[in-house]
Design an enzyme around this catalytic site. Sequence first.
Site, short mmCIF file in Angstrom:
data_model
loop_
_atom_site.label_atom_id
_atom_site.label_comp_id
_atom_site.label_asym_id
_atom_site.label_seq_id
_atom_site.Cartn_x
_atom_site.Cartn_y
_atom_site.Cartn_z
N SER A 331 -8.85 9.45 9.41
CA SER A 331 -7.70 9.13 8.55
C SER A 331 -6.87 10.35 8.17
O SER A 331 -5.77 10.20 7.64
CB SER A 331 -8.18 8.45 7.27
N ASP A 355 -1.35 -6.68 3.95
CA ASP A 355 -2.60 -6.37 4.66
C ASP A 355 -3.67 -7.41 4.34
O ASP A 355 -4.17 -7.46 3.22
CB ASP A 355 -3.07 -4.97 4.23
N ASP A 368 -10.00 -3.41 8.65
CA ASP A 368 -9.71 -2.38 7.65
C ASP A 368 -11.02 -2.13 6.90
O ASP A 368 -11.88 -2.99 6.83
CB ASP A 368 -8.64 -2.90 6.69
N HIS A 374 -5.66 -4.49 1.47
CA HIS A 374 -5.05 -3.74 0.38
C HIS A 374 -3.86 -4.48 -0.25
O HIS A 374 -3.17 -3.92 -1.08
CB HIS A 374 -4.57 -2.37 0.87
N CYS A 387 -4.97 3.03 4.01
CA CYS A 387 -4.99 1.67 4.54
C CYS A 387 -4.89 1.68 6.06
O CYS A 387 -3.92 2.18 6.63
CB CYS A 387 -3.80 0.91 3.93
#
Lengths: 631, 367
Positions: A331, A355, A368, A374, A387
Amino acid sequence: MLASQSSLHASDRELSRFHFRVVLAAVAVLAALSLLGARFYYLQVLQHDYYSTRAEDNRISVVPIVPNRGVIVDRAGIVLARNYSAFTLEITPSNVEDLEATIDGLSKVLDIESKDKRRFRKLLEEGKSFESLPIRTRLTEEEVARFAANRYLFPGVEVKARLFRQYPQGSVASHAIGYINRINKRDLEKIAESEQAANYKGTDHIGKTGLEHHYEFALHGETGYEQVEIDAGGRAIRSLSRTPPVQGNHLTLTLDIKLQEIAEKAFGDRRGALVAIEPSTGGILALVSSPTFDPNLFIDGIRTEDWDVLNKSRDRPMLNRALNGTYPPGSTYKPFMALAALETGRRTAGQTISDPGYFNFGGHHFRDDKVGGHGTVDMYKSIVQSCDTYYYQLATDMGIDAIAGFMGQLGFGQRTGVDIDGESEGVLPSPEWKKRRFRRPEQQKWYAGETVSIGIGQGYNSYTPIQLAQATATVANKGVMYRPHLVKYITDSRSGEKTMIEPEPLRRLPWKPKHVETIKNAMVGVNTHGTGARAFAGAGYTSGGKTGTAQVYSLKGSTYKESAVKKELRDHALFIAFAPAEEPKIALAVIVENGGFGAQSAAPIARMVIDYYLLGKLPKGVAEEDDVKED
Amino acid sequence: MQEFLARLWRGLVAHVDTPLLLITLMLMAAGLPTVYSATYDANSHLLPQMLNMAIGLCAMWAVAQLPPQKLMRFGVPLYLVGVVLLILVFFFGIKVNGARRWLSLGFTRIQPAELLKIAVPLMLAWYFHKHEAVLKFRHYIVASLLLLVPFALIAKQPDLGTAILVGAAGFYVIFFAGLSWRVIVGLVAVAGAAAPFVWTMLHDYQRKRILTLIDPTTDPLGSGYHIIQSTIAIGSGGKLGKGWLEGTQTHLEFIPERHTDFILAVFSEERGLLGNSILLLLYLLLIGRGLLIAGKASTLFGRVLAGSVTLSFFTYVFVNMGMVSGILPVVGVPLPFMSYGGTALVTLSVGIGMLMSINTHRMLVRP
C-alpha cells in the site's frame, strides 16, 4: 597458365625496378640489423661492467611504498574507516634455506596459529617467493622484542610495519562502507583495465564492497617508491632515492552514523532495510540492511569459521537489502498511484467511489482488507484509510501503460545510480517487461486482470528500498528528483581541496503544485488520524506517511491470520514517511521482512529515526552516552 | 620396394627449400633451451613448445606443397573471413586487460588479427597480380584501402604490435608492386606532419611507453621497468654470456614476459654477444634467402608475396630486438621461432612455407 603468360609480359623495366627495390630492401635490412648489432656491442661490451655491477654485485631494486588509504568519516566527522600501523613478522622465501624448519623454529619463539600458516602457504602458492610475505600479523611490542633477541637464528625473516584498515564502528553501516580484502585475479584485471597496474605494485588489499569498492581509486592514493641497493642475499643496504607516496583522498559522507546506529538498533534481530534521504539534496542519511556483519573480520583474510557463519546464516547478513532486496511496495504504492491519477487527469481529488468491500473484475472478486468496505471514498480517505477498492478501480481505469509511464519517471524499476555498485533493478511491470521476461507467448501476454492488483502495489511490482525512498523524497521535494548518494565531498589529501558531489537534480517532474499538496496532505492525514496515527502520536512535528503490507504468500481466498502463518511466510511490513511536512528534511522507506502489518512494526522504526533526526531524541533504552565511538 | 621408398622421399622433399628449413631448425634449436631456461623454475613450457614447433613444421610442409596459383585462391576468402571476424571482435570481443582482441567460440578463444598477418599480403599480392598488365595509380589506392580496413580495426582493439606487423606486410606488397617513389616520399612527409596529431590519438599507455623509452627512469614501476630490467640483462651478459640457466636477471624474476616477447633478454644474458651475433646472422641468412627467392620468382604474385613475407620477418626481428634492447617502444611482437607461443609459430611457419612454395614451383610454371 594465364599467370605465367602475363608474367612473361612484364616488361624488363618493371622487372629491373623490382630487382632494384629488392636490393634496396637488402641494404636497409643489413643496416638495421647492424644497428642492432651495434646496440648489443654497446650494451654487452662497452657498458658490460656497468650492467654486470647492476645485475650481480649490487642489484638495484625498486621497492614500492604503499600509500596510506584515505579515511572515511560521516557528516559530523566521526571516523568510519581508518588505518593503523602494526608490526608483522615477514619471511622472504627466496632468502630462506629450509622454509619448514624456519616456520617450526619461529613457532617456538612466537605464537603462530594454523590459520597464519594457511595464509602464508596461500601467498606462497601465488608465486610471490621474492616478496616478503607475512607469517604473523599484529605483533605486540613484547613479541617484537622476543623476536629481536632471536633474530640471528632466522635469516630472511624480518619484522616490518604495515598498515591495516580498521572500521571503528564495527558492524554499524557495514553495508554502506563495505570492506577491503586481498586482491584477487578479478581485481587485478580491473586494475589493469584502469591502467593502474603500476600504482598497485605493493598494494595487496582492495575495496570489495560498498564505498570502499566504489571509490577505490580515490581512496587508494599514489604509490611511492624507493630505489635501494640490495646485496647478494637480497638485503637492502642503502636507499638511493625516495619518492614518497601520496595518501589517498578522504571521503566525507552525507550519512549520520548516530542516526544509522539508532535505525539499526530499532530493527533488533529482525531482517529488513531502511533508507533515509535528505529530499533537497539526495544525500543518504542512513542506509540500513539488517542484519549486518563486522567488516573488521575481512581485513586480515576472514577465518573459515567466520565466513561460514556469515554465509550460511538463513538471515543472509551479507546481502545488502537496501540495494539488492526487492519487495512489492504494497500500500505504500498508493500515494504514487493517486498522484499519477491526478497528473493524468483520471481522477480529481473530490471524485468518490462507493466501496462494497470488493472490486469485481470479470467475475473475479478482488477483496478489500476491511470487510464490508470503506463506504464512500474520495482520494484523501483512500490514502488515510488505505482503501484497496479505490485503487483496484483506479488501476483498471488508468491502464498498465499509463501507470508504468508515470512510475518509471519516479525511478521505480531502475537503478538509482547510488554510489555503491551492484544495485538491483527491481521490476516495473508493463507489457514490454513481460515480453522481455518470459519466453512462451502465452506468458508474454499482459492480461487486463493483472493490472488490478498493480494498483495496490502487489502483482509483479518489485522494488528496492532505495527506489521507494527516492520516490518518497521526490514527492516530499515537489517533483525535484536527486540521485541518492552517500559521499558529500572528497578531500584531496595533498591540496586539501574539496570536491563536492554536487546535488544536481536528476530530473524535475512537472507536477502541478496543487496535486502534490493533495497527496502530501493525505499522507499527513495518515500520521494524524489514519493507519500511521498510533506510531506518530504526540510526535511534536508534523509528518507524512503511508503504511504498507506486502504479501509473501498467496492466501488463495482464505483470511490472513498472522499467528496461523509460519514466520518466513508472514507479510513484509512497509512504511514510507517524510518530515517535517511543511519543509521536509528527511524522507525514508522502511521494510521489515515478515513483520506483518506496516503500522505495527515498520512505522515505529520510522518514528524513532525521525525523532532522533529532527529532535535529537533518543529512543527509550538507548543511553545518552552511546557506544558510538568518537575520535 | 627400395625404389618406392626413394620416390616417396623425393615426393616428400620436392617442395622443401633446404636452406630455409635448416635456418628455421637452427633458430628453433636456439629457442627451445631458452624457453626452458626462462620457465623451468615455475612450470616448464618445454613440451608444449616442442608440440608447437612440430605443428609449425607440419604447416610449413603442407603450405609448401601448394603451388602459388592455389595459394592465390586463398587470398580473397581468407581476407574476407579475417575482416568479418575483426568486425565481430569489435562488437562482441572479450575484453582482457583493457584490450578487445579475442573472440569466444564457446569452447575456445581465437585472436583473428593473427590471421590477417597472412591474409593481407596474400590478398594484396593477388590483387596486384590480377591487374598486372594494367596497373594504374587507382589500383594502389584500392590496395591501400584494402590494407587500411584491417589495420584500423586491429589498431582500435588496441593491439599496436599486430597492427604494425599487418600494416608493414601490406605496405611491403604495395612497395614491391612498384608504388612510385614520389608517393612514398609524399607519404613520409605527410606522416611527419601528422605525427603531432597521431600523438593526441594514441592511448595513454602507448604514449607512456614512448615517453618511457626516452627516459625509462621516469616510470620505474610501470613500463620503464621492462626496459630497465631487459637492458641490464643484455648488458650483464657480456661477450660470452653467463651460461645456460645461469642468468640472474632471468631466474630472480626481474624480466617480465621472459618466455614470450622478452625471450631475447634471457638469451642475451645467458649467451652474450656471441649468441646474439649468431642469432643476428641466422636472421640475416633467413631474410637474404627470402629476398633471393623473391628476386628469382617468376610471377608478380610470387615476387611481391615473397618480398612481403621476407620483410615481415625482418619487421618481427627488428621491432622485437629493438624493443628488448631499449631502442624502440614496448609493443607486443614476438621473436620469430624463439618466443614461446603456438599461434605465432604457426603463422611464421606458414610464411616460410609460402616462400618454399614460391621457390620450388618456379620451374613448373615456366613454359
